[in-house]
Design a protein around this motif. Structure first.
Motif, PDB file in Angstrom:
ATOM      1  N   SER A   5      -3.461 -15.443  -0.325  1.00 34.96           N
ATOM      2  CA  SER A   5      -4.814 -15.131  -0.800  1.00 34.96           C
ATOM      3  C   SER A   5      -4.928 -13.794  -1.518  1.00 34.96           C
ATOM      4  CB  SER A   5      -5.803 -15.176   0.366  1.00 34.96           C
ATOM      5  OG  SER A   5      -5.432 -14.247   1.374  1.00 34.96           O
ATOM      6  N   ASP A   6      -4.001 -12.882  -1.302  1.00 31.15           N
ATOM      7  CA  ASP A   6      -4.077 -11.569  -1.954  1.00 31.15           C
ATOM      8  C   ASP A   6      -3.283 -11.503  -3.255  1.00 31.15           C
ATOM      9  OD1 ASP A   6      -5.711 -10.538   0.057  1.00 31.15           O
ATOM     10  OD2 ASP A   6      -4.005  -9.877   1.267  1.00 31.15           O
ATOM     11  N   ALA A  10      -5.236 -15.213  -8.655  1.00 27.02           N
ATOM     12  CA  ALA A  10      -5.793 -15.777  -7.428  1.00 27.02           C
ATOM     13  C   ALA A  10      -6.054 -17.280  -7.506  1.00 27.02           C
ATOM     14  CB  ALA A  10      -7.067 -15.021  -7.048  1.00 27.02           C
TER      15      ALA A  10
END
Length: 495
Positions: A5-6, A10
């Motif tokens: 997720s980082d 994205a």
């Protein structure tokens, strides 16, 4: 929060992680296909799903691109499912256990499916966006590419208008693929007979091989566990009397097998110490032969301590299996005379096993057959046919048959390609160097699309993915990001 997720971009990693959570091995694509359909519905996009689970999603061009020629973004939904020995996973039901370390994404103890999940993630991220400039898009997601490209072969392309296609199914950044070999799967079935045999039950395992993709890595000289087992059995047969109880190796036709296994029934009174010493000598020989490619080769030997009588292959059938393994061709059969370093023709013995016949084409007394599955590849259809004939000739001499499946054409090089020229120019601007224009020995769906869409201009490319089709498969985050930016710039200029 997902493990990816980082990461940037994205949207790409969001969809890639979602794809990895859905089981999507070849032949098990219903759920991943339905996921793509749900995506299209959620975003109000026109879509089509066929009976093979192929999915097409259409999106209009963005402002200023409404009347531009449409473009296909293409990848395949299925992945090769391989795991480390002993790892427990049900690929039919379980998602992958992702891990991220030092900018590299992998799956714990299994293949990752970056081939070709990353293409689907790129496409969904583009289709989702309202800010990315692009011409009208036709996102085409095919199935069962890894087992013969049957999805692409069955796809009705009459509904596709595009004659420009970005195939995101390559695994080395900086390479633009413009031609590939054709291929097929050859299934060899040799009838065998069994009888009850008393003796000493012994298990022999071959492990520690690297394996790899039978197109991309066939030129690396890596050992094939199945053919290596044939050498072991023949060598043992010259000194000892035994019958084969069971034998199998490999999981996929197009993956160089890393492991093979057999159970043998040795004649009572056979010295197991001598058998063990002979196998240790063979292990040393093979380690020496493959010290640069498969230094970890290990032949394991285990004696069943319990007295036993088992239904094993009779003497003639045991000899037939060994003869087939020793004499059936495998590996590189010819190099290209036109493109330096390109494998032109090869075949890979990807799987072997003894099968029980339920509806036998053979005489009723034959209750089993030995099955060998080959992946055939060649840039020349005539040489592919010749390989199949060689296999058929030997199989028929042993009383068996050969069936060809998933036959797909080669993708021929186009001398004039506006897409290739554009992608080369964009690459030079972004990377400060020229890309490598390459023909490859691995099969791609581009040949099937080119045959169905006259005048198709196509290039295959992708981010760095190492060790595909093995549990060591690794996807490189920074390469994914650069390839994403490269793709967006190409779409921007296809106006």
């Amino acid at each position: 929060m997902g493990i990816l997720s980082d990461l940037e971009p994205a949207p790409v990693f969001k969809y890639f992680e979602k794809i990895c959570s859905i089981p999507h091995g070849s032949g098990n694509t219903e759920n991943i296909s339905n996921f793509c359909v749900s995506f299209a519905k959620e975003h109000g996009l026109k879509y089509h799903k066929d009976s093979y689970n192929n999915v097409i999603i259409w999106k209009d061009g963005t402002k200023g691109y409404e009347d531009s020629p449409s473009v296909i973004i293409q990848g395949h939904l299925d992945m090769v499912c391989e795991k480390k020995t002993g790892h427990k996973i049900d690929f039919e039901k379980d998602g992958l256990d992702l891990q991220l370390k030092d900018g590299i994404i992998s799956a714990k103890n299994t293949t990752l499916g970056g081939d070709d999940g990353i293409a689907i993630a790129y496409a969904l991220a583009i289709l989702e966006s309202d800010t990315i400039p692009h011409p009208p898009l036709e996102a085409v997601f095919t199935t069962d590419e890894e087992t013969g490209m049957s999805g692409a072969a069955a796809l009705d392309c009459s509904q596709l208008k595009s004659r420009t296609m970005l195939n995101i199914d390559s695994e080395e950044e900086g390479f633009l693929l413009v031609s590939c070999a054709g291929g097929a799967t050859a299934v060899v079935e040799i009838p065998v007979k069994i009888k009850g045999i008393s003796g000493i039950a012994v298990s022999i395992n071959i492990t520690g091989l690297k394996g790899g993709h039978s197109g991309v890595e066939i030129d690396k000289g890596r050992a094939n566990a199945n053919t290596l087992m044939g050498r072991i059995l023949y060598s043992l047969s010259q000194k000892f009397k035994f019958n084969i109880y069971s034998i199998f190796g490999g999981l996929k036709d197009n993956a160089i097998p890393r492991e093979a296994y057999t159970q043998l029934m040795f004649k009572k009174g056979t010295s197991m110490e001598e058998v063990k010493r002979h196998l240790e000598e063979l292990n040393q020989i093979y380690c020496n032969e493959y010290h640069s490619t498969d230094a970890g080769i290990k032949i394991s030997f285990n004696v069943d301590k319990m007295s036993d009588s088992r239904s094993s292959l009779n003497d003639k059938s045991t000899a037939k299996v060994i003869t087939a393994l020793v004499n059936l061709p495998n590996g590189i059969q010819g190099m290209s005379h036109d493109i330096e370093g390109l494998v032109q023709t090869s075949l890979n013995l990807g799987r072997m096993d003894i099968k029980v016949i339920t509806e036998s084409p053979y005489p009723h007394e034959c209750s089993r057959f030995m099955q060998f599955n080959y992946s055939l590849r060649s840039s020349l259809s005539t040489e592919k046919d010749e390989m199949a004939d060689r296999i058929k000739c030997l199989a028929e001499a042993l009383g068996g048959t050969v069936t060809l499946q998933g036959n797909y054409p080669a993708w021929e090089y186009k001398k004039a390609s506006p897409l290739r020229d554009l992608m080369t120019k964009v690459f030079e601007e972004q990377y400060g160097r020229k890309p490598v224009i390459q023909a490859i020995h691995a099969g791609l769906e581009c040949g099937l699309f080119a045959g169905k869409l006259p005048g198709l201009d196509c290039v295959s490319y992708g981010p760095d993915i190492k060790n595909i089709h093995t549990p060591q498969e690794a996807l490189y985050v920074e390469s994914v990001k650069r390839t994403w930016e490269y793709t967006l710039e190409i779409l921007k200029r296809l106006k």
